[in-house]
Design a protein around this motif. Sequence first.
Motif, PDB file in Angstrom:
ATOM      1  N   THR A  99       0.841  -1.191   0.000  1.00  0.00           N
ATOM      2  CA  THR A  99       0.000   0.000   0.000  1.00  0.00           C
ATOM      3  C   THR A  99       0.877   1.243   0.000  1.00  0.00           C
ATOM      4  N   VAL A 100       0.332   2.292  -0.556  1.00  0.00           N
ATOM      5  CA  VAL A 100       0.951   3.610  -0.567  1.00  0.00           C
ATOM      6  C   VAL A 100      -0.181   4.589  -0.299  1.00  0.00           C
ATOM      7  N   SER A 101       0.082   5.622   0.437  1.00  0.00           N
ATOM      8  CA  SER A 101      -0.989   6.557   0.745  1.00  0.00           C
ATOM      9  C   SER A 101      -1.442   7.309  -0.501  1.00  0.00           C
ATOM     10  N   ILE A 102      -2.705   7.624  -0.525  1.00  0.00           N
ATOM     11  CA  ILE A 102      -3.266   8.398  -1.632  1.00  0.00           C
ATOM     12  C   ILE A 102      -2.636   9.777  -1.662  1.00  0.00           C
ATOM     13  N   GLU A 103      -2.358  10.347  -0.511  1.00  0.00           N
ATOM     14  CA  GLU A 103      -1.722  11.671  -0.444  1.00  0.00           C
ATOM     15  C   GLU A 103      -0.356  11.663  -1.135  1.00  0.00           C
ATOM     16  N   GLU A 104       0.457  10.637  -0.850  1.00  0.00           N
ATOM     17  CA  GLU A 104       1.774  10.536  -1.494  1.00  0.00           C
ATOM     18  C   GLU A 104       1.639  10.372  -2.998  1.00  0.00           C
ATOM     19  N   VAL A 105       0.698   9.548  -3.421  1.00  0.00           N
ATOM     20  CA  VAL A 105       0.468   9.320  -4.848  1.00  0.00           C
ATOM     21  C   VAL A 105       0.097  10.628  -5.536  1.00  0.00           C
ATOM     22  N   CYS A 106      -0.824  11.377  -4.939  1.00  0.00           N
ATOM     23  CA  CYS A 106      -1.243  12.658  -5.528  1.00  0.00           C
ATOM     24  C   CYS A 106      -0.060  13.611  -5.646  1.00  0.00           C
ATOM     25  N   GLY A 151       5.054  14.878 -11.440  1.00  0.00           N
ATOM     26  CA  GLY A 151       5.516  14.144 -12.618  1.00  0.00           C
ATOM     27  C   GLY A 151       6.568  13.109 -12.286  1.00  0.00           C
ATOM     28  N   THR A 152       6.532  12.601 -11.058  1.00  0.00           N
ATOM     29  CA  THR A 152       7.542  11.635 -10.608  1.00  0.00           C
ATOM     30  C   THR A 152       6.924  10.349 -10.055  1.00  0.00           C
ATOM     31  N   ILE A 153       5.707  10.040 -10.462  1.00  0.00           N
ATOM     32  CA  ILE A 153       5.035   8.879  -9.870  1.00  0.00           C
ATOM     33  C   ILE A 153       5.750   7.571 -10.196  1.00  0.00           C
ATOM     34  N   VAL A 154       6.275   7.436 -11.402  1.00  0.00           N
ATOM     35  CA  VAL A 154       6.969   6.193 -11.762  1.00  0.00           C
ATOM     36  C   VAL A 154       8.192   5.991 -10.869  1.00  0.00           C
ATOM     37  N   LEU A 172      -0.236  10.782 -16.438  1.00  0.00           N
ATOM     38  CA  LEU A 172      -0.887  10.979 -15.144  1.00  0.00           C
ATOM     39  C   LEU A 172      -0.777  12.413 -14.645  1.00  0.00           C
ATOM     40  N   LYS A 173       0.306  13.090 -15.000  1.00  0.00           N
ATOM     41  CA  LYS A 173       0.482  14.478 -14.549  1.00  0.00           C
ATOM     42  C   LYS A 173      -0.623  15.381 -15.090  1.00  0.00           C
ATOM     43  N   ASN A 174      -1.222  15.007 -16.192  1.00  0.00           N
ATOM     44  CA  ASN A 174      -2.300  15.798 -16.783  1.00  0.00           C
ATOM     45  C   ASN A 174      -3.662  15.532 -16.155  1.00  0.00           C
ATOM     46  N   LYS A 175      -3.715  14.651 -15.176  1.00  0.00           N
ATOM     47  CA  LYS A 175      -4.972  14.339 -14.497  1.00  0.00           C
ATOM     48  C   LYS A 175      -5.128  15.219 -13.263  1.00  0.00           C
ATOM     49  N   TYR A 176      -6.371  15.559 -12.967  1.00  0.00           N
ATOM     50  CA  TYR A 176      -6.640  16.240 -11.702  1.00  0.00           C
ATOM     51  C   TYR A 176      -6.732  15.163 -10.632  1.00  0.00           C
ATOM     52  N   VAL A 177      -5.873  15.246  -9.640  1.00  0.00           N
ATOM     53  CA  VAL A 177      -5.869  14.236  -8.581  1.00  0.00           C
ATOM     54  C   VAL A 177      -5.954  14.914  -7.219  1.00  0.00           C
ATOM     55  N   SER A 178      -6.626  14.241  -6.304  1.00  0.00           N
ATOM     56  CA  SER A 178      -6.694  14.703  -4.920  1.00  0.00           C
ATOM     57  C   SER A 178      -7.261  13.567  -4.075  1.00  0.00           C
ATOM     58  N   GLU A 179      -7.060  13.679  -2.786  1.00  0.00           N
ATOM     59  CA  GLU A 179      -7.629  12.677  -1.887  1.00  0.00           C
ATOM     60  C   GLU A 179      -9.151  12.685  -1.987  1.00  0.00           C
ATOM     61  N   ASN A 180      -9.730  13.872  -2.156  1.00  0.00           N
ATOM     62  CA  ASN A 180     -11.176  13.995  -2.288  1.00  0.00           C
ATOM     63  C   ASN A 180     -11.677  13.295  -3.554  1.00  0.00           C
ATOM     64  N   GLU A 181     -10.944  13.465  -4.671  1.00  0.00           N
ATOM     65  CA  GLU A 181     -11.316  12.796  -5.918  1.00  0.00           C
ATOM     66  C   GLU A 181     -11.264  11.279  -5.740  1.00  0.00           C
ATOM     67  N   ASN A 228      -8.051   3.887   0.803  1.00  0.00           N
ATOM     68  CA  ASN A 228      -6.966   3.242   1.532  1.00  0.00           C
ATOM     69  C   ASN A 228      -5.665   3.031   0.779  1.00  0.00           C
ATOM     70  N   ASN A 229      -5.704   2.919  -0.535  1.00  0.00           N
ATOM     71  CA  ASN A 229      -4.491   2.506  -1.229  1.00  0.00           C
ATOM     72  C   ASN A 229      -4.285   3.332  -2.499  1.00  0.00           C
ATOM     73  N   GLY A 230      -3.233   4.118  -2.503  1.00  0.00           N
ATOM     74  CA  GLY A 230      -2.902   4.939  -3.653  1.00  0.00           C
ATOM     75  C   GLY A 230      -2.568   4.127  -4.886  1.00  0.00           C
ATOM     76  N   LEU A 231      -2.106   2.890  -4.713  1.00  0.00           N
ATOM     77  CA  LEU A 231      -1.822   2.030  -5.863  1.00  0.00           C
ATOM     78  C   LEU A 231      -3.108   1.746  -6.636  1.00  0.00           C
ATOM     79  N   VAL A 232      -4.187   1.512  -5.909  1.00  0.00           N
ATOM     80  CA  VAL A 232      -5.484   1.272  -6.544  1.00  0.00           C
ATOM     81  C   VAL A 232      -5.945   2.540  -7.262  1.00  0.00           C
TER      82      VAL A 232
END
Length: 120
Positions: free
Chosen positions: A27-34, A40-43, A69-78, A86-90
């Motif tokens: 698992t990875v936190s959604i906050e870290e993933v966002c 632009g460093t998710i990989v 992915l950098k062109n996507k709007y991302v947030s914990e709320n989204e 629970n899981n940023g990987l998902v």
Amino acid sequence: MEYEQPIFGQLNYFAGELLRMIDEGQTVSIEEVCDHIERGTIVQFIKTKCGFKNLNVTVESVKRVNDVLKNKYVSENEAQNMGLNNNGLVYIVRLIIDDLNGLLYDMNFNDVNPELYRNL
């Protein structure tokens, strides 16, 4: 000149690695993933945090995933709106699926048969 996998292939390889990680219970936190998607460093982050096992998946071989992915709007709320808490990987897998779904919709909308590209 080294061969670069088409973006569909890069998304597929990266998603496959994410699914393996999820299957193994990582698992990875959604906050870290966002944060890393926005940078632009998710990989690179996923490689460092979880590691890649598929020999075809390296930071270099899936580098364009960062741009997609950098062109996507991302947030914990989204993520929560998608039912993910629970899981940023998902969340990343969901973003990839949504991207591919949008592309297929755009192709159909523009009278391009996506089935013609299945065997390319």
